[in-house]
Design an enzyme around this catalytic site. Structure first.
Site, PDB file in Angstrom:
ATOM      1  N   ASP A  82      39.392  30.794  42.798  1.00 59.80           N
ATOM      2  CA  ASP A  82      40.306  30.147  42.477  1.00 59.80           C
ATOM      3  C   ASP A  82      40.824  29.651  42.964  1.00 59.80           C
ATOM      4  O   ASP A  82      40.883  27.832  43.188  1.00 59.80           O
ATOM      5  CB  ASP A  82      40.946  30.350  40.849  1.00 59.80           C
ATOM      6  CG  ASP A  82      39.700  30.725  39.938  1.00 59.80           C
ATOM      7  OD1 ASP A  82      39.116  29.678  39.415  1.00 59.80           O
ATOM      8  OD2 ASP A  82      39.581  31.466  39.319  1.00 59.80           O
ATOM      9  N   LYS A  83      41.869  29.547  43.589  1.00 56.34           N
ATOM     10  CA  LYS A  83      43.491  29.274  44.625  1.00 56.34           C
ATOM     11  C   LYS A  83      42.722  28.613  46.301  1.00 56.34           C
ATOM     12  O   LYS A  83      42.585  27.226  46.030  1.00 56.34           O
ATOM     13  CB  LYS A  83      44.193  30.269  44.853  1.00 56.34           C
ATOM     14  CG  LYS A  83      45.139  30.763  43.499  1.00 56.34           C
ATOM     15  CD  LYS A  83      45.917  32.065  43.685  1.00 56.34           C
ATOM     16  CE  LYS A  83      46.542  32.419  42.621  1.00 56.34           C
ATOM     17  NZ  LYS A  83      46.925  33.326  42.736  1.00 56.34           N
TER      18      LYS A  83
END
Length: 197
Positions: free
Chosen positions: A163-164
């Site tokens: 996600d990051k």
């Protein structure tokens, strides 16, 4: 001074737009009625709000809009006509059914930077599947590498790194698209997938 209409939920999209908000963009996060972004209630709670939600959505304004009704969709279309960036992370096909697809918004605002985030891209055998970070980690093989020893069990990284990473790629791609627009290239449709990132 840039304006962003944010129809994203969970981590990737909200983190990308938070980075841009911290850099001065005016972000309006559009949330559904009845509780908003589910991240408001996941993770460690503090003061009635998830710390992860607070971390990924600082520096933004929120508006509750019911996209199940045409009047709500028209509110979002109107917001998009005054925005520089429109970002969404619905599974492929959903945004089209809502009447908020790129061609619809582009017809009203040719210079719009339209961003579609997905797990696996807009085409292919997995395109319509939902996914969360742990699924993407498994598909990249990272848990196997984390196991270190050849006979060790796979180990997930407990920090939502897929996600990051995708959020960082998205924030940079949006910045590049805005720069290209400033240099006369017009608006673009950015299609970013977590698996690719």
């Amino acid at each position: 001074g840039y304006r962003i209409v944010d129809l994203t939920a969970m981590i990737t999209g909200p983190l990308a737009t938070m980075i841009l908000a911290d850099q001065g963009a005016r972000v309006v996060k559009v949330e559904p009625p009845g509780g908003g972004d589910v991240m408001r209630y996941l993770s460690t709670m503090r003061g009635g709000m998830s710390t992860m939600f607070a971390a990924c959505n600082r520096s933004k304004r929120s508006i509750v809009v019911n996209l199940r009704h045409e009047s709500g969709r028209e509110i979002v279309r109107d917001l998009a006509t005054r925005a520089d960036v429109f970002i969404q992370n619905f599974r492929p096909g959903v945004i089209e059914r809502l009447g908020l697809a790129e061609p619809v918004l582009r017809a009203r605002h040719p210079g719009l930077v339209y961003v579609s985030l997905s797990a696996f891209g807009s085409e292919g055998p997995y395109a319509h599947r939902p996914a969360y970070d742990h699924i993407l980690q498994a598909m990249t093989g990272a848990p196997y590498v984390q196991g270190a020893a050849a006979d060790a069990r796979p180990e997930y990284m407990r920090m939502a790194w897929c996600d990051k990473v995708n959020a960082l790629v998205a924030a940079q791609a949006i910045t590049a698209a805005l720069l290209a627009r400033e240099r006369g290239q017009g608006g673009q449709h950015l299609r970013l997938s977590m698996l690719d990132a």
